[in-house]
Design an enzyme around this catalytic site. Structure first.
Site, PDB file in Angstrom:
ATOM      1  N   LYS A   1       0.833  -1.209   0.000  1.00 10.07           N
ATOM      2  CA  LYS A   1       0.000   0.000   0.000  1.00 10.07           C
ATOM      3  C   LYS A   1       0.864   1.253   0.000  1.00 10.07           C
ATOM      4  CE  LYS A   1      -0.230  -0.681   4.954  1.00 10.07           C
ATOM      5  NZ  LYS A   1      -1.005  -1.208   6.088  1.00 10.07           N
TER       6      LYS A   1
ATOM      7  N   TYR B   1      14.511  30.736   6.745  1.00  6.98           N
ATOM      8  CA  TYR B   1      13.240  31.332   7.173  1.00  6.98           C
ATOM      9  C   TYR B   1      13.240  31.613   8.661  1.00  6.98           C
ATOM     10  CZ  TYR B   1      10.716  30.474   2.786  1.00  6.98           C
ATOM     11  OH  TYR B   1      10.286  30.493   1.493  1.00  6.98           O
TER      12      TYR B   1
HETATM   13  C1  LIG Z   1      -0.112  -2.088   6.768  1.00  4.55           C
HETATM   14  C2  LIG Z   1      -0.606  -3.382   7.232  1.00  4.55           C
HETATM   15  C3  LIG Z   1       0.273  -4.457   7.393  1.00  4.55           C
HETATM   16  C4  LIG Z   1       1.769  -4.330   7.309  1.00  4.55           C
HETATM   17  O1  LIG Z   1       2.225  -3.859   8.566  1.00  4.55           O
HETATM   18  P1  LIG Z   1       3.758  -3.548   8.871  1.00  4.55           P
HETATM   19  O2  LIG Z   1       3.751  -3.099  10.291  1.00  4.55           O
HETATM   20  O3  LIG Z   1       4.155  -2.448   7.943  1.00  4.55           O
HETATM   21  O4  LIG Z   1       4.535  -4.774   8.640  1.00  4.55           O
HETATM   22  C5  LIG Z   1      -0.276  -5.685   7.693  1.00  4.55           C
HETATM   23  N1  LIG Z   1      -1.614  -5.846   7.864  1.00  4.55           N
HETATM   24  C6  LIG Z   1      -2.475  -4.811   7.764  1.00  4.55           C
HETATM   25  C7  LIG Z   1      -3.923  -5.039   7.978  1.00  4.55           C
HETATM   26  C8  LIG Z   1      -2.000  -3.536   7.462  1.00  4.55           C
HETATM   27  O5  LIG Z   1      -2.852  -2.520   7.389  1.00  4.55           O
END
Ligand SMILES: *Cc1c(COP(=O)(O)O)cnc(C)c1O
Length: 349
Positions: free
Chosen positions: A41, A251
């Protein structure tokens, strides 16, 4: 107009594909009897979906997780819909129609989502049960609902809230998940994220879902020696100048030169993901020299103290992106450090 190719960018994201592949294989091995999937994602945690997908597929990953439907086309360029799960599930008939058209399985998170899926024609899906995080997922008390009983659940999932800590919440969530498992008929079970993999075999079930650790994050000490750094950040020097004692920098003039000094302006800023919090203690590297960040970080630029370094305009400097260390320096989480990386980098190996 025929627009020519722009010249190379003055900032680069170097992605070590071997380290990424190694990290997936390591997490798959640490998952014991379970297979490791991959959370891709947020554009592969900011690294670029077209960069991470071929590497993860090459390493052996076969199940991919995204959050949004808008993320599906980018993943479909690389693999079939059946291997993609959409964590946010179906919130509308349009979502369900899109899932069917792409052959992607939604993760059903509520009775409302289950009904939407049934009304669109039903068929295989995944089911997320909440085991105590109270974020996304069906309340365990609703598992007996006929709308859930009628689902064809491929994978029953739950998500750990505190796997990066030695918390009582981990065994508590495990127990609730086991209870849910006894109430749902599913082909596969999945509980662990990256940190959950390090909690041991009880947490592995059939499929693990690493994200952060694939990309070099270290959510638990047990993973520190086996997870390799994947990302490094490099940015070019735009200008070098000499300051007098008392000159003001950046800044709001939060830095005043305490003595004559050379400073360099580097082509990277908060629009690229290097947020202002990096200014307190952050530094870039030029060869052997450490160039501390001074003054306020701008949208597109950072000013550094050159010290004795022979840095010149056009040189590239390195911003260490060792995630645990960068997290200490910037106060940002390792997740934020990855997912904030902007769109202006040249992304290459
Ligand atoms: C993002 C996510 C993961 C991965 O988690 P990490 O901590 O990045 O390994 C796994 N399961 C779900 C449901 C997630 O939303």
């Amino acid at each position: 107009m025929n627009i020519p190719e722009p010249p190379p960018a003055t900032l680069r994201l170097r992605i070590d594909a071997d380290a990424l592949a190694d990290n997936w294989r390591t997490l798959d091995r640490l998952s014991g009897q379970a297979r490791a999937g991959a959370a891709v994602k947020a554009d592969g945690y900011g690294l670029g979906i077209d960069t991470v997908m071929p590497t993860l597929l090459g390493a052996g990953a076969r199940q991919f997780f995204v959050a949004h439907w808008s993320e599906v086309p980018g993943v479909l360029e690389h693999t079939s819909g059946a291997k993609i799960a959409v964590l946010h599930g179906v919130s509308s008939a349009q979502d369900a129609a899109f899932a069917r058209a792409c052959g992607v399985l939604p993760v059903i998170n509520s009775l409302h989502q289950a009904r939407i899926w049934h009304e669109s024609g039903g068929g295989p899906c995944h089911l997320m049960v909440d085991s105590g995080m109270n974020r996304l997922g069906l309340e365990p008390g609703k598992l007996g609902d006929p709308a859930i009983g009628a689902l064809q659940v491929h994978t029953l999932l739950s998500h750990l809230a505190s796997a990066d800590e030695d918390s009582d919440q981990n065994p508590a969530q495990l127990a609730i998940f086991r209870q849910a498992v006894s109430q749902v008929s599913a082909r596969e079970l999945s509980l662990a994220n990256s940190a959950g993999i390090a909690l041991g075999a009880d947490y592995h079930f059939d499929l693990t879902r690493p994200g952060l650790a694939l990309y070099g994050g270290v959510p638990r000490e047990e993973l520190a020696t086996s997870i390799r750094q994947v990302v490094s950040v490099e940015a070019a020097v735009l200008q070098v100048r000499d300051l007098q004692a008392g000159d003001l920098v950046g800044y709001n003039a939060i830095y005043r030169a305490p003595r004559p000094m050379r400073v360099a302006t580097i082509s990277i800023g908060y629009a690229d993901g290097i947020l202002r919090s990096w200014g307190e203690g952050g530094a870039l590297q030029h060869g052997e020299s450490t160039l501390p960040i001074i003054g306020r970080i701008s949208m597109d630029m950072i000013i550094v103290d050159c010290g004795q370094s022979d840095v010149r305009e056009g040189d590239f400097c390195l911003l260490s992106y060792d995630l645990p260390q960068a997290s200490q320096i910037s106060g940002l989480s390792q997740y934020e450090l990855l997912t904030n990386l902007g769109q202006r980098f040249d992304r290459s190996g």
